[in-house]
Design a protein around this motif. Sequence first.
Motif, short mmCIF file in Angstrom:
data_model
loop_
_atom_site.label_atom_id
_atom_site.label_comp_id
_atom_site.label_asym_id
_atom_site.label_seq_id
_atom_site.Cartn_x
_atom_site.Cartn_y
_atom_site.Cartn_z
N PHE A 107 -3.32 5.93 2.16
CA PHE A 107 -2.68 4.84 1.43
C PHE A 107 -3.47 4.55 0.16
O PHE A 107 -4.65 4.91 0.05
CB PHE A 107 -2.64 3.57 2.28
N VAL A 145 -6.11 -5.91 4.40
CA VAL A 145 -5.93 -4.56 4.94
C VAL A 145 -6.85 -4.34 6.13
O VAL A 145 -6.45 -3.79 7.17
CB VAL A 145 -6.18 -3.50 3.85
N LEU A 149 0.85 -1.18 0.00
CA LEU A 149 0.00 0.00 0.00
C LEU A 149 0.90 1.24 0.00
O LEU A 149 1.42 1.64 1.04
CB LEU A 149 -0.91 0.04 1.23
N VAL A 187 -7.98 4.68 3.20
CA VAL A 187 -7.45 3.72 2.23
C VAL A 187 -8.16 3.94 0.90
O VAL A 187 -9.34 3.62 0.76
CB VAL A 187 -7.63 2.27 2.72
N MET A 214 -4.63 1.25 -2.28
CA MET A 214 -4.80 -0.19 -2.14
C MET A 214 -5.54 -0.77 -3.34
O MET A 214 -6.44 -0.15 -3.90
CB MET A 214 -5.62 -0.47 -0.87
N GLU A 269 -12.63 5.49 -2.08
CA GLU A 269 -11.99 4.89 -0.92
C GLU A 269 -12.94 3.92 -0.23
O GLU A 269 -14.14 3.90 -0.50
CB GLU A 269 -11.56 5.98 0.07
#
Length: 381
Positions: free
Chosen positions: A133, A143, A107, A201, A135, A181
Amino acid sequence: MNRLELSLERQLVLLASVEVEEADRPHLTELLDATLDWSEILYQMTTHRTLNMLTYNLKKFGLFEPLEGELKRLLNLQWAAYRERNGSYAAKLAETLRAFAEKNVVLPVLKGNLLVNTVYPSLETRTFNDLDFLMQLEDVNAVTEALEGLGYIQGEYDAEAHEIKASSRKAKMVHQMTTHEIQEFIQLTDHPFAPVVEVDVNHDILWRGNCPYKVPTRELIARAVPIELYGERGYRLDHADNLIQLCCHLYKEAVLMVWISSLKDLKLYKFADLYMYIRKFSSEIDWDGFQDRVRHYGLEKVVYYNLHYLQLLFRDIVPEAVREAFRPDDLAYLDQYAIENETPSVWEYDFFTRLFDVNRILSVEEGTAEGFKRFQAVKSS
């Protein structure tokens, strides 16, 4: 309007929002010798998240001590608070990177958490409110397990009650499908300057809905570069991809109603991020390769939007040939917003007015605002 036609206060805000170079020392000194409205400077640099860069630049050139005593005290307190706050986030970042490594997932670190460690002059000079991050969606279970193992909860933070309202499985799925996200991960702490830590994320660097652009996250992560942060192994995007990500991030937040409605659309720190990144890594950036990649993804207009306003704000930092290579024939889009609508709206204010005047929100077209409210209501339901 160009930057030298701005008030002296706003010229100082622009100049000191990035690390001032030796060539600009005379201009900085000249501005500080003038009679200034410090309330305007403090407000603008607070809302644009660049106040600590001002402190850094003044101390760098020995211009801090002549300031009025209470002003110095305020700036020093702000500096000390963010040293503690960002130091706390640094520890959380290291902990998170370790957890991801144990799950064997890649990530890349994005935005402030990367930039404060690579292009800003000190830990205090770049403020941020979360850990970001990127991903691949196929890694979502690993995660989630990693972050839940650290005590994070997916949900929303109730600041008044200082508690986390956990999201339902359905809410998590809706958030993932309708945004770039997954539902944010939140953890409460007893730190006085960081009572809550949020991990964002991202699974896309653009936006969902009618976005005409697509940059496959899988390709970005495949090109990710290992990096050490606080003694832990992490990853960053390569230089071309980092520039693309920063440009996409700034553009989408500048033109989409979800950010405009909360006055988060135009913030100097986003332009400063791009400027500082290019200045730091200019000798390492393959500009021909960058142009090829931008064209491959069809992002010429997105990138030119950034480079056009970057030149307007600061000294030239991008080779002119690169900037002009992306210049479209029709520049009307530079003043458009609500691009998620079938027909975008056009700002009635020039760029610098939009940048510095919060009353820009009052000029949002009534139909555009009402349409956005209806969209938000449907999404919430």
